[in-house]
Design an enzyme around this catalytic site. Structure first.
Site, short mmCIF file in Angstrom:
data_model
loop_
_atom_site.label_atom_id
_atom_site.label_comp_id
_atom_site.label_asym_id
_atom_site.label_seq_id
_atom_site.Cartn_x
_atom_site.Cartn_y
_atom_site.Cartn_z
N ARG A 39 -22.14 -23.49 -30.51
CA ARG A 39 -23.40 -23.04 -29.89
C ARG A 39 -24.48 -22.83 -30.94
NH1 ARG A 39 -19.15 -21.94 -26.82
NH2 ARG A 39 -19.34 -21.54 -24.58
N ASP A 340 -6.67 -20.26 -24.72
CA ASP A 340 -6.22 -21.01 -25.89
C ASP A 340 -5.05 -20.33 -26.62
OD1 ASP A 340 -8.19 -22.92 -25.44
OD2 ASP A 340 -9.66 -21.83 -26.63
#
Ligand code: S3P
Length: 454
Positions: A39, A340
């Site tokens: 980002r 994850d």
């Protein structure tokens, strides 16, 4: 067949963690957070000039983002402070951005490599740009679902076409002239949410995205920190409108990656006598599953020096080994906050006094590999007791894992790193298919593990 296994054996020497059944001690800085780094790089398209990002993730995935952004006209240079060989080396990445209106069409393919975040978030950006962009990725990315992003972008007015297989990369997006829309997503995917918000910043009218429940909110935190206007209501619905002016170039420091810290958290928890400090780790409320579940399993994990850095909560994580972890259940909304980390938690479950039950986790079948299938295969290969279901598994813990066997990775970085931890936890280290894929998120993983092994 014979030759292959010989080769695997010789590789396995350097692929084996220093020692088995030992303990971990000391402190390290894990590398910069991958989600925040993507980002921090991409949001520079909304500014013009030079931004500085400290502690960017060295992950190959983030290199893929930089490569794609270069195709669009951004440029990067690097300064490094601190001792480059230490875990505290702090790279400073300078991003040179021409600004949104200066982005150019590239005749080259944008190769997102292994990175789902790169291809999905950049699809959101490119959906607003008045030219065609071509995306592709590696063999694993070519199997991952893209319709969840491209379909809603098409509803906003972007045009796209798949070049080979329906719903998968490679594909072409023809962007521009977007209309804002209200989206209520079925999957709590921060990637999809972010892609739509990035398109919304270039669309007429307002674009809102509602997730079914909380996920990582790095995007909103970074919007806030960078001064990108948005609204967020009590239900977590985020709304943006077309950006009317560039944001100022920025300075941002990336916290350590909790998904990388997770491997050491599990290893140290399972090795009695361990005592490690993982410094400066991002503790985003949408990513705390690893900490919460280990706590539920009665691990000795605690936070020190909790603070805020560039809009993200950050802490040092202390982990001490215990005699034996207890069981836990991970289901429903919790999954998104550690999607994850399930592969490494499976190892903790294999050694617990009880059961680790995981349900509602079918998203794991759509990650870099079918992680549910690989978890089942690998835990079975090292002598663990696991039952696989469509959307999860149940592991019955044992006092000891006999190990040996072959640990498959299918080039999935999180499976490769879990394999290295398995070597440290099993009586006899399993042979790992490969560890090179660790570089996708954590190129220095083995070095850092070896630093902590005493
Ligand atoms: C990410 C979101 C998660 C995660 C991925 C990174 C992000 O994917 O698995 O590794 O940076 O937004 P989903 O949001 O699709 O679950």
């Amino acid at each position: 067949m014979k030759a292959k296994s010989k080769l695997a054996q010789s590789y396995n020497k350097e692929m084996t963690i220093k020692t088995t059944k030992t303990k971990l001690a000391g402190e390290i800085f894990v590398p910069g957070d991958k989600s925040v780094s993507h980002r921090a790089l991409m949001f520079a398209v909304f500014s013009q000039g030079k931004s500085r990002v400290t502690g960017l993730s060295p992950a190959q995935d983030c290199q893929s983002t930089m490569d794609c952004l270069r195709q669009l006209g951004l440029d990067f240079s690097l300064e490094t402070t601190g001792n480059t060989g230490s875990t505290h080396a702090q790279p400073v990445t300078i991003i040179h951005s021409p600004g949104l209106s200066g982005l150019k069409s590239s005749d080259k393919l944008m190769d997102a490599g292994n990175s789902g975040t790169t291809i999905r978030l950049l699809s959101g950006i490119c959906a607003g740009l008045p030219f065609e962009s071509r995306f592709d990725g590696d063999e694993s990315l070519r199997k991952r679902p893209m319709a969840r992003v491209l379909q809603p972008l098409a509803e906003m007015g972007a045009k796209f076409r798949y070049e080979k297989e329906e719903g998968k990369p490679p594909f072409i997006i023809a962007g521009g002239n977007l209309q804002g829309r209200d989206f209520v997503l079925k999957v709590a995917s921060a990637q999809v949410e972010t892609a739509l918000l990035l398109a919304g910043l270039q669309a007429s009218g307002r674009t809102s995205v509602q997730l079914p429940h909380i996920a990582r909110d790095h995007t909103q935190r970074m919007f806030q920190y960078l001064g990108l206007p948005f609204e967020r209501d009590a239900q977590g619905k985020t709304t943006v409108a077309r950006l009317t002016a560039s944001i100022a170039p920025y300075e941002l420091t990336v916290p350590g990656d909790i998904s990388s810290a997770a491997f050491f958290m599990v290893a140290a928890s399972c090795l009695e006598g361990s005592n490690i400090l993982l410094k400066n780790v991002g503790f985003n409320p949408g990513r705390t599953l690893i900490f919460d579940v280990l706590k539920e399993m009665q691990a000795d994990v605690s936070l020190e020096n909790v603070r805020e850095q560039c809009g993200e909560p950050v802490a040092d994580i202390r982990v001490k080994g215990v005699k034996r972890l207890k069981g836990a259940t991970i289901s429903g909304e919790k999954i998104a906050s550690g999607v994850d980390e399930i592969p490494i938690l499976a190892l903790a479950g294999s050694l617990c006094d009880g059961q680790l039950k995981v349900t509602d986790a079918s998203e794991l079948r759509h990650k870099e590999s079918d992680r549910l299938a690989l978890i089942a295969q690998n835990i079975g290969a090292i002598g663990g007791l696991i039952q696989e279901f469509d959307d999860g598994f149940i592991i019955t813990g044992q006092e000891q894992l006999k190990g040996g066997g072959h640990w498959q990775t299918k080039l999935d970085h999180r499976l490769a790193m879990s394999g290295l931890v398995a070597q440290a936890l099993c009586k006899s280290p399993p042979e790992i298919e490969e560890i090179a894929s660790a570089g996708i998120s954590y190129p220095q993983f083995k070095r850092d593990f070896d630093i902590l092994v005493t």
